[in-house]
Design a protein around this motif. Structure first.
Motif, PDB file in Angstrom:
ATOM      1  N   ASP A  71      -6.274  27.282  21.427  1.00 23.39           N
ATOM      2  CA  ASP A  71      -6.648  26.507  20.243  1.00 23.39           C
ATOM      3  C   ASP A  71      -8.162  26.276  20.264  1.00 23.39           C
ATOM      4  OD1 ASP A  71      -7.000  24.754  18.175  1.00 23.39           O
ATOM      5  OD2 ASP A  71      -5.572  23.247  18.892  1.00 23.39           O
ATOM      6  N   GLN A  72      -8.872  26.908  19.306  1.00 19.74           N
ATOM      7  CA  GLN A  72     -10.329  26.800  19.277  1.00 19.74           C
ATOM      8  C   GLN A  72     -10.825  25.399  18.937  1.00 19.74           C
ATOM      9  OE1 GLN A  72     -13.001  29.199  19.966  1.00 19.74           O
ATOM     10  NE2 GLN A  72     -11.203  29.770  21.144  1.00 19.74           N
ATOM     11  N   SER A  73      -9.943  24.567  18.388  1.00 18.47           N
ATOM     12  CA  SER A  73     -10.360  23.194  18.066  1.00 18.47           C
ATOM     13  C   SER A  73     -10.541  22.351  19.333  1.00 18.47           C
ATOM     14  CB  SER A  73      -9.340  22.531  17.135  1.00 18.47           C
ATOM     15  OG  SER A  73      -8.111  22.309  17.808  1.00 18.47           O
ATOM     16  N   LYS A  74     -10.142  22.893  20.486  1.00 20.55           N
ATOM     17  CA  LYS A  74     -10.231  22.157  21.755  1.00 20.55           C
ATOM     18  C   LYS A  74     -11.545  22.420  22.498  1.00 20.55           C
ATOM     19  CE  LYS A  74      -5.981  20.364  21.850  1.00 20.55           C
ATOM     20  NZ  LYS A  74      -5.710  18.914  21.954  1.00 20.55           N
ATOM     21  N   VAL A  75     -12.544  22.979  21.798  1.00 26.23           N
ATOM     22  CA  VAL A  75     -13.795  23.306  22.487  1.00 26.23           C
ATOM     23  C   VAL A  75     -14.489  22.071  23.075  1.00 26.23           C
ATOM     24  CG1 VAL A  75     -14.320  25.478  21.314  1.00 26.23           C
ATOM     25  CG2 VAL A  75     -15.010  23.319  20.267  1.00 26.23           C
ATOM     26  N   LYS A  76     -14.348  20.931  22.416  1.00 26.47           N
ATOM     27  CA  LYS A  76     -14.968  19.705  22.944  1.00 26.47           C
ATOM     28  C   LYS A  76     -14.306  19.285  24.255  1.00 26.47           C
ATOM     29  CE  LYS A  76     -16.778  17.675  18.686  1.00 26.47           C
ATOM     30  NZ  LYS A  76     -16.854  16.465  17.845  1.00 26.47           N
ATOM     31  N   ASP A  77     -12.974  19.373  24.297  1.00 22.78           N
ATOM     32  CA  ASP A  77     -12.250  19.054  25.528  1.00 22.78           C
ATOM     33  C   ASP A  77     -12.627  20.035  26.627  1.00 22.78           C
ATOM     34  OD1 ASP A  77     -10.813  16.960  24.309  1.00 22.78           O
ATOM     35  OD2 ASP A  77      -9.351  18.369  23.498  1.00 22.78           O
ATOM     36  N   ALA A  78     -12.749  21.309  26.262  1.00 23.65           N
ATOM     37  CA  ALA A  78     -13.123  22.339  27.242  1.00 23.65           C
ATOM     38  C   ALA A  78     -14.525  22.083  27.789  1.00 23.65           C
ATOM     39  CB  ALA A  78     -13.043  23.713  26.593  1.00 23.65           C
ATOM     40  N   SER A  79     -15.452  21.693  26.910  1.00 21.97           N
ATOM     41  CA  SER A  79     -16.831  21.418  27.336  1.00 21.97           C
ATOM     42  C   SER A  79     -16.878  20.290  28.355  1.00 21.97           C
ATOM     43  CB  SER A  79     -17.697  21.055  26.125  1.00 21.97           C
ATOM     44  OG  SER A  79     -17.731  22.113  25.200  1.00 21.97           O
ATOM     45  N   ARG A  80     -16.063  19.253  28.116  1.00 24.98           N
ATOM     46  CA  ARG A  80     -16.026  18.131  29.074  1.00 24.98           C
ATOM     47  C   ARG A  80     -15.409  18.570  30.408  1.00 24.98           C
ATOM     48  NH1 ARG A  80     -15.027  15.051  24.383  1.00 24.98           N
ATOM     49  NH2 ARG A  80     -12.775  15.367  24.556  1.00 24.98           N
ATOM     50  N   ALA A  81     -14.323  19.332  30.329  1.00 26.14           N
ATOM     51  CA  ALA A  81     -13.605  19.741  31.537  1.00 26.14           C
ATOM     52  C   ALA A  81     -14.413  20.697  32.407  1.00 26.14           C
ATOM     53  CB  ALA A  81     -12.279  20.389  31.151  1.00 26.14           C
ATOM     54  N   LEU A  82     -15.245  21.520  31.783  1.00 23.89           N
ATOM     55  CA  LEU A  82     -15.983  22.549  32.524  1.00 23.89           C
ATOM     56  C   LEU A  82     -17.147  22.000  33.340  1.00 23.89           C
ATOM     57  CD1 LEU A  82     -16.046  25.374  29.834  1.00 23.89           C
ATOM     58  CD2 LEU A  82     -15.006  25.538  32.099  1.00 23.89           C
ATOM     59  N   LYS A  83     -17.569  20.756  33.059  1.00 21.33           N
ATOM     60  CA  LYS A  83     -18.703  20.152  33.785  1.00 21.33           C
ATOM     61  C   LYS A  83     -19.910  21.097  33.755  1.00 21.33           C
ATOM     62  CE  LYS A  83     -16.344  16.539  35.256  1.00 21.33           C
ATOM     63  NZ  LYS A  83     -16.624  15.189  34.749  1.00 21.33           N
ATOM     64  N   LEU A  84     -20.309  21.475  32.550  1.00 19.48           N
ATOM     65  CA  LEU A  84     -21.328  22.507  32.395  1.00 19.48           C
ATOM     66  C   LEU A  84     -22.731  22.001  32.123  1.00 19.48           C
ATOM     67  CD1 LEU A  84     -21.298  22.110  29.190  1.00 19.48           C
ATOM     68  CD2 LEU A  84     -19.794  24.086  29.139  1.00 19.48           C
ATOM     69  N   THR A  85     -22.912  20.679  31.988  1.00  9.84           N
ATOM     70  CA  THR A  85     -24.247  20.149  31.693  1.00  9.84           C
ATOM     71  C   THR A  85     -25.083  20.031  32.967  1.00  9.84           C
ATOM     72  OG1 THR A  85     -23.642  17.819  31.973  1.00  9.84           O
ATOM     73  CG2 THR A  85     -23.275  18.792  29.788  1.00  9.84           C
ATOM     74  N   ALA A  86     -26.380  19.923  32.787  1.00 11.71           N
ATOM     75  CA  ALA A  86     -27.297  19.813  33.925  1.00 11.71           C
ATOM     76  C   ALA A  86     -26.975  18.582  34.772  1.00 11.71           C
ATOM     77  CB  ALA A  86     -28.740  19.752  33.418  1.00 11.71           C
ATOM     78  N   LYS A  87     -26.668  17.469  34.108  1.00  7.48           N
ATOM     79  CA  LYS A  87     -26.342  16.241  34.843  1.00  7.48           C
ATOM     80  C   LYS A  87     -25.103  16.434  35.718  1.00  7.48           C
ATOM     81  CE  LYS A  87     -25.246  11.352  34.152  1.00  7.48           C
ATOM     82  NZ  LYS A  87     -24.799  10.344  33.184  1.00  7.48           N
ATOM     83  N   ASP A  88     -24.052  17.046  35.151  1.00  6.43           N
ATOM     84  CA  ASP A  88     -22.825  17.297  35.910  1.00  6.43           C
ATOM     85  C   ASP A  88     -23.098  18.193  37.113  1.00  6.43           C
ATOM     86  OD1 ASP A  88     -21.128  15.838  34.213  1.00  6.43           O
ATOM     87  OD2 ASP A  88     -20.856  17.541  32.872  1.00  6.43           O
ATOM     88  N   LEU A  89     -23.854  19.245  36.893  1.00 13.11           N
ATOM     89  CA  LEU A  89     -24.072  20.229  37.950  1.00 13.11           C
ATOM     90  C   LEU A  89     -24.994  19.722  39.044  1.00 13.11           C
ATOM     91  CD1 LEU A  89     -24.259  23.307  35.598  1.00 13.11           C
ATOM     92  CD2 LEU A  89     -22.467  22.825  37.245  1.00 13.11           C
ATOM     93  N   LEU A  90     -25.886  18.800  38.693  1.00 12.49           N
ATOM     94  CA  LEU A  90     -26.725  18.179  39.721  1.00 12.49           C
ATOM     95  C   LEU A  90     -25.862  17.290  40.623  1.00 12.49           C
ATOM     96  CD1 LEU A  90     -29.631  17.812  40.800  1.00 12.49           C
ATOM     97  CD2 LEU A  90     -29.830  15.813  39.310  1.00 12.49           C
ATOM     98  N   GLU A  91     -24.929  16.549  40.011  1.00 11.88           N
ATOM     99  CA  GLU A  91     -24.018  15.704  40.785  1.00 11.88           C
ATOM    100  C   GLU A  91     -23.117  16.542  41.694  1.00 11.88           C
ATOM    101  OE1 GLU A  91     -21.915  13.332  37.934  1.00 11.88           O
ATOM    102  OE2 GLU A  91     -23.678  12.128  37.412  1.00 11.88           O
ATOM    103  N   LEU A  92     -22.727  17.729  41.213  1.00  9.16           N
ATOM    104  CA  LEU A  92     -21.868  18.625  42.003  1.00  9.16           C
ATOM    105  C   LEU A  92     -22.674  19.465  43.000  1.00  9.16           C
ATOM    106  CD1 LEU A  92     -19.550  19.863  39.110  1.00  9.16           C
ATOM    107  CD2 LEU A  92     -18.876  18.378  41.016  1.00  9.16           C
ATOM    108  N   LYS A  93     -23.996  19.317  42.979  1.00  8.60           N
ATOM    109  CA  LYS A  93     -24.915  20.029  43.873  1.00  8.60           C
ATOM    110  C   LYS A  93     -24.891  21.544  43.681  1.00  8.60           C
ATOM    111  CE  LYS A  93     -24.880  16.334  47.292  1.00  8.60           C
ATOM    112  NZ  LYS A  93     -24.636  15.925  48.676  1.00  8.60           N
ATOM    113  N   VAL A  94     -24.585  21.953  42.459  1.00 10.96           N
ATOM    114  CA  VAL A  94     -24.666  23.372  42.111  1.00 10.96           C
ATOM    115  C   VAL A  94     -26.117  23.739  41.821  1.00 10.96           C
ATOM    116  CG1 VAL A  94     -23.988  25.109  40.399  1.00 10.96           C
ATOM    117  CG2 VAL A  94     -22.304  23.479  41.265  1.00 10.96           C
ATOM    118  N   ILE A  95     -26.877  22.780  41.290  1.00  9.76           N
ATOM    119  CA  ILE A  95     -28.307  22.984  41.036  1.00  9.76           C
ATOM    120  C   ILE A  95     -29.106  21.988  41.863  1.00  9.76           C
ATOM    121  CG2 ILE A  95     -27.872  23.855  38.714  1.00  9.76           C
ATOM    122  CD1 ILE A  95     -28.967  21.101  37.688  1.00  9.76           C
TER     123      ILE A  95
END
Length: 316
Positions: free
Chosen positions: A234-258
């Motif tokens: 369901d393409q209408s779930k892109v907002k939920d997917a964006s949150r779940a993927l932890k794809l923002t710079a802030k998320d990735l800094l917390e996860l120590k990916v960057i």
């Protein structure tokens, strides 16, 4: 083209541009009003961009006016000479690679390039590299190693091109070879996610001693659209997917990916590419300085340990 949540900023920006023109034409009495509107713009931009959800960050990362690799090369480096071709099949314009100077330091520069106009986008394949693009990147990276030059990569791609021709010419093998090459390069490597970092196509240029992300860029194993299609169909779930993927710079800094987030002046890079490039240049130089004091084995070991630490979790 501007996004829905930027409408107020667009109106202010137009007024500021008009007043600037009048001021430059000699109407000095406009200066006070110009300063007031500039302050208002900064305040409004800070307010708007600080409240964005992950899906809105995705939209910003894909913004049509966002600076690309070629823009940063022109603004940060001097005397850039581009190299072409992979010495096997052809030249892939979705990846730009060559040598230039960071102030007085010779350096190798490699990055994805999406193109700006419709014609350029077609020529650059919308920033989705073919195998020959990754092989060109590998060739330039190995040249940099041979001449003991640091490597800077710019990540900005929806992902590697999934077409039949690309698969026939060894897309997955080219990405794997790129991962291995960058993993064991005996020179300093800094990767900067400047826009959209999608899947293995992005990671192929993202193995580095230091990984930086611009404030409104994204970095993920899959696009939100792809994730929504697989998990929810369901393409209408892109907002939920964006949150779940932890794809923002802030998320990735917390996860120590960057390793660090590069702030974007005025809230987003497209409002002032020159200032954004200036901030990014300072950040690159800051993180490159300690790497230049390390020997080749220390650089490789640091890189390996950095990526080995990713993905660990405690199951409760």
């Amino acid at each position: 083209m501007f996004l829905d949540f930027e409408k107020e900023l667009v109106e202010l920006h137009q007024k500021i541009s008009q007043l600037k023109r009048l001021y430059q034409l000699g109407e000095k009495e406009k200066e006070k009003e110009l300063r007031r509107l500039q302050r208002e713009f900064r305040k409004k931009a800070k307010e708007i961009y600080s409240k964005l959800d992950p899906w809105e960050r995705v939209q910003l990362a894909r913004h049509p006016q966002r600076p690309h690799t070629i823009d940063y090369i022109g603004l940060i480096f001097k005397d850039f000479i581009e190299l072409h071709g992979d010495r096997r099949f052809g030249d892939d314009k979705a990846i730009v690679a060559g040598f230039g100077y960071l102030d007085d330091l010779p350096i190798a520069i490699i990055g994805h390039e999406k193109g700006r106009t419709t014609k350029e986008k077609m020529e650059r394949n919308f920033g989705m590299p073919h195998p020959e693009g990754y092989r060109k990147a590998i060739r330039v990276a190995k040249l940099a190693e041979h001449y003991c030059l640091p490597v800077i990569t710019f990540v900005d791609t929806p992902g590697a091109y999934p077409g039949i021709g690309a698969e026939e010419r060894g897309q997955s093998e080219a990405i794997a070879e790129s991962l291995y090459t960058f993993g064991y390069l005996k020179v300093p490597v800094i990767a900067v996610v400047i826009g959209e970092g999608g899947s293995g196509g992005a990671l192929a240029l993202g193995v580095a001693n230091v990984v930086l992300m611009l404030q409104n860029s994204i970095y993920s194993v899959i696009s939100p659209e792809g994730c929504a299609a697989i998990l929810w169909k369901d393409q209408s779930k892109v907002k939920d997917a964006s949150r779940a993927l932890k794809l923002t710079a802030k998320d990735l800094l917390e996860l120590k990916v960057i390793d660090a987030i590069v702030p974007e002046p005025l809230g987003s890079a497209h409002w002032d590419p020159v200032r954004t490039a200036r901030v990014l240049k300072r950040c690159i130089k800051k993180h490159l300085k300690p790497l230049l004091t390390m020997n080749s084995q220390e650089l490789v070991n640091q890189r390996i340990k950095k990526f080995e630490k990713m993905g660990f979790f405690i199951e409760r």
